[in-house]
Design a protein around this motif. Structure first.
Motif, PDB file in Angstrom:
ATOM      1  N   GLN A 137      -9.657  -8.721  -4.413  1.00 18.26           N
ATOM      2  CA  GLN A 137      -9.949 -10.150  -4.555  1.00 18.26           C
ATOM      3  C   GLN A 137     -11.376 -10.521  -4.173  1.00 18.26           C
ATOM      4  O   GLN A 137     -11.966 -11.408  -4.797  1.00 18.26           O
ATOM      5  CB  GLN A 137      -8.961 -10.962  -3.712  1.00 18.26           C
TER       6      GLN A 137
ATOM      7  N   LEU B  29      -3.209  -2.095  -5.458  1.00 14.60           N
ATOM      8  CA  LEU B  29      -2.373  -3.104  -4.809  1.00 14.60           C
ATOM      9  C   LEU B  29      -0.952  -3.062  -5.360  1.00 14.60           C
ATOM     10  O   LEU B  29       0.025  -3.120  -4.600  1.00 14.60           O
ATOM     11  CB  LEU B  29      -2.980  -4.496  -5.017  1.00 14.60           C
TER      12      LEU B  29
ATOM     13  N   CYS C  54      -1.469 -12.703   0.780  1.00 14.81           N
ATOM     14  CA  CYS C  54      -0.937 -11.340   0.822  1.00 14.81           C
ATOM     15  C   CYS C  54       0.591 -11.267   0.948  1.00 14.81           C
ATOM     16  O   CYS C  54       1.230 -10.518   0.204  1.00 14.81           O
ATOM     17  CB  CYS C  54      -1.604 -10.556   1.950  1.00 14.81           C
TER      18      CYS C  54
ATOM     19  N   ASP D 249      -6.953 -14.816   1.338  1.00 13.44           N
ATOM     20  CA  ASP D 249      -6.102 -13.635   1.200  1.00 13.44           C
ATOM     21  C   ASP D 249      -5.155 -13.437   2.375  1.00 13.44           C
ATOM     22  O   ASP D 249      -4.108 -12.803   2.227  1.00 13.44           O
ATOM     23  CB  ASP D 249      -6.966 -12.388   1.011  1.00 13.44           C
TER      24      ASP D 249
ATOM     25  N   GLU E  52       2.147 -12.255  -2.399  1.00 13.67           N
ATOM     26  CA  GLU E  52       1.883 -11.254  -3.431  1.00 13.67           C
ATOM     27  C   GLU E  52       2.774 -10.027  -3.222  1.00 13.67           C
ATOM     28  O   GLU E  52       3.243  -9.414  -4.189  1.00 13.67           O
ATOM     29  CB  GLU E  52       0.399 -10.866  -3.396  1.00 13.67           C
ATOM     30  N   ALA E  53       3.029  -9.668  -1.960  1.00 13.59           N
ATOM     31  CA  ALA E  53       3.940  -8.554  -1.663  1.00 13.59           C
ATOM     32  C   ALA E  53       5.340  -8.852  -2.190  1.00 13.59           C
ATOM     33  O   ALA E  53       6.003  -7.980  -2.774  1.00 13.59           O
ATOM     34  CB  ALA E  53       3.976  -8.300  -0.157  1.00 13.59           C
TER      35      ALA E  53
ATOM     36  N   TYR F  38       2.004  -6.971   4.725  1.00 16.12           N
ATOM     37  CA  TYR F  38       0.562  -6.707   4.741  1.00 16.12           C
ATOM     38  C   TYR F  38       0.192  -5.266   4.411  1.00 16.12           C
ATOM     39  O   TYR F  38      -0.930  -4.849   4.677  1.00 16.12           O
ATOM     40  CB  TYR F  38      -0.038  -7.131   6.090  1.00 16.12           C
TER      41      TYR F  38
ATOM     42  N   ASN G 162       2.524  -1.874  -2.987  1.00 11.60           N
ATOM     43  CA  ASN G 162       3.659  -2.754  -2.708  1.00 11.60           C
ATOM     44  C   ASN G 162       4.959  -2.264  -3.352  1.00 11.60           C
ATOM     45  O   ASN G 162       5.977  -2.942  -3.283  1.00 11.60           O
ATOM     46  CB  ASN G 162       3.349  -4.178  -3.172  1.00 11.60           C
TER      47      ASN G 162
ATOM     48  N   GLY H 209      -0.392  -4.298   1.546  1.00  8.70           N
ATOM     49  CA  GLY H 209      -1.409  -4.457   0.504  1.00  8.70           C
ATOM     50  C   GLY H 209      -2.626  -5.246   0.935  1.00  8.70           C
ATOM     51  O   GLY H 209      -3.437  -5.631   0.087  1.00  8.70           O
ATOM     52  N   PHE H 210      -2.802  -5.494   2.246  1.00  9.21           N
ATOM     53  CA  PHE H 210      -3.917  -6.343   2.669  1.00  9.21           C
ATOM     54  C   PHE H 210      -5.268  -5.682   2.381  1.00  9.21           C
ATOM     55  O   PHE H 210      -6.203  -6.342   1.914  1.00  9.21           O
ATOM     56  CB  PHE H 210      -3.810  -6.689   4.153  1.00  9.21           C
TER      57      PHE H 210
ATOM     58  N   ILE I  72      -5.779  -5.785  -1.358  1.00 12.50           N
ATOM     59  CA  ILE I  72      -5.974  -7.150  -1.863  1.00 12.50           C
ATOM     60  C   ILE I  72      -7.381  -7.652  -1.532  1.00 12.50           C
ATOM     61  O   ILE I  72      -8.011  -8.350  -2.328  1.00 12.50           O
ATOM     62  CB  ILE I  72      -4.883  -8.111  -1.346  1.00 12.50           C
TER      63      ILE I  72
ATOM     64  N   GLN J 295      -3.709 -19.970  -2.133  1.00 12.91           N
ATOM     65  CA  GLN J 295      -4.951 -19.221  -2.283  1.00 12.91           C
ATOM     66  C   GLN J 295      -6.040 -20.070  -2.931  1.00 12.91           C
ATOM     67  O   GLN J 295      -7.188 -20.063  -2.490  1.00 12.91           O
ATOM     68  CB  GLN J 295      -4.693 -17.967  -3.125  1.00 12.91           C
TER      69      GLN J 295
END
Length: 335
Positions: free
Chosen positions: A203, A263, A156, A152, A159-160, A193, A267, A195-196, A199, A108
């Motif tokens: 973000q 987020l 993503c 992102d 982060e998941a 995804y 998740n 949480g896309f 996020i 990122q």
């Protein structure tokens, strides 16, 4: 003779003008300093600063995420959250998700910092010095939004995996194990995804505020001192980076916190019930309430993001100097 004299003079001045134009082009900032080599150095510095800082605050992030996911249990503040996690799961639980954090935020940071420099400089060159100076806040905001969107897409899935491992320590013993189980049980889109939307909602405003505020605060600090960054020592520039980074980090944390909480919830297994991602997001918001969405874990996040952002800009500027790259700064026309 008169004709020959006129021809000689025209030829002389034409050659001199061509030489001056060529020299000016060669000395153009976009050609001399801000080429693909510069952007690669920016991306590397960005990847390192994000990976190191997010990895360093991983324990804080674990507790912050637990507070967001289970506010009834973790209701005694940040220090109480640390005590609860250590008492129930041991100190090593505070490093849960470290691999996903380090890898995810290196990728990122690569696209975010490298992308911001790329979009910022390209926009400034397209506008020209005066227009770029007058519109520098809009350039900061646009460059940050574009770079963060690209970053992102890569962040993503990692982060998941991080949030799933933090919310359920028994889910899988390793980062690859978490990813494999998510893919097997929930599929690519729902697993990686879900949480896309959150996020991006988290973000993009965070990054826009982070770069715009840091840029403007550091600019005011340099103007107050009456000096350019190139006229100051490395330690003095580091002080400016850290100070402006703290202000930018706290501002960005407050702006993006509701989406950060959303987020974390999205998740968690089963959060928001069934249906599309927007429907599940609405369900989670209704379940939590807007006030809880905006305030759960906010204190911990301000501490974490304020520290993290200050260190990021400090490390980024230091790495850029080590790599021999002079960071782009907006300047008033004629300066």
């Amino acid at each position: 003779q008169a004709l020959l004299l006129r021809h000689f003079c025209a030829s002389h001045y034409s050659t001199r003008a061509a030489t001056d134009i060529s020299h000016s082009a060669a000395m153009s900032p976009s050609d001399k300093k801000y080429d693909m080599n510069y952007y690669a150095k920016s991306a590397l510095a960005g990847g390192l600063c994000c990976s190191v800082t997010h990895g360093a605050v991983c324990p804080v992030d674990v507790v912050k995420t637990r507070i967001q996911l289970e506010p009834q249990k973790y209701n005694s503040g940040m220090l109480g959250g640390f005590r609860t996690v250590i008492k129930e799961e041991g100190a090593m639980a505070l490093s849960t998700g470290l691999a996903a954090t380090a890898v995810g935020y290196f990728i990122q940071g690569w696209f975010k910092f490298g992308g911001v420099e790329f979009f910022k400089i390209k926009a400034a060159n397209a506008m020209g010095p005066e227009k770029a100076w007058n519109n520098r806040t809009a350039i900061y905001l646009g460059a940050a939004a574009g770079a963060e969107f690209i970053a992102d897409i890569f962040l993503c899935p990692l982060e998941a995996c991080r949030i799933r491992s933090v919310s359920d320590a028994s889910y899988a013993p390793s980062f690859p194990g978490v990813a494999a189980r998510l893919l097997k049980e929930e599929g690519f889109v729902r697993g990686f995804y879900s949480g896309f939307g959150p996020i991006l909602f988290k973000q993009i405003p965070y990054t826009m505020a982070k770069f715009a505020v840091q840029g403007l605060v550091s600019e005011k600090m340099y103007l107050q001192m009456g000096k350019k960054p190139t006229e100051m020592s490395g330690a003095a520039n580091m002080g400016v980076s850290l100070s402006s980074g703290v202000v930018a980090g706290v501002t960005a944390a407050i702006i993006s916190h509701p989406a950060d909480t959303l987020l974390s919830k999205m998740n968690k297994a089963g959060a928001g019930g069934t249906g599309s991602i927007p429907v599940r997001m609405m369900n989670v918001t209704k379940e939590m309430g807007v006030v809880n969405l905006c305030t759960s874990g906010l204190g911990a996040r301000c501490v974490m993001i304020g520290t993290l952002t200050a260190l990021q800009f400090g490390i980024f500027d230091s790495v850029m100097r080590l790599l021999g790259a002079e960071k782009f700064h907006f300047h008033p026309p004629g300066h």
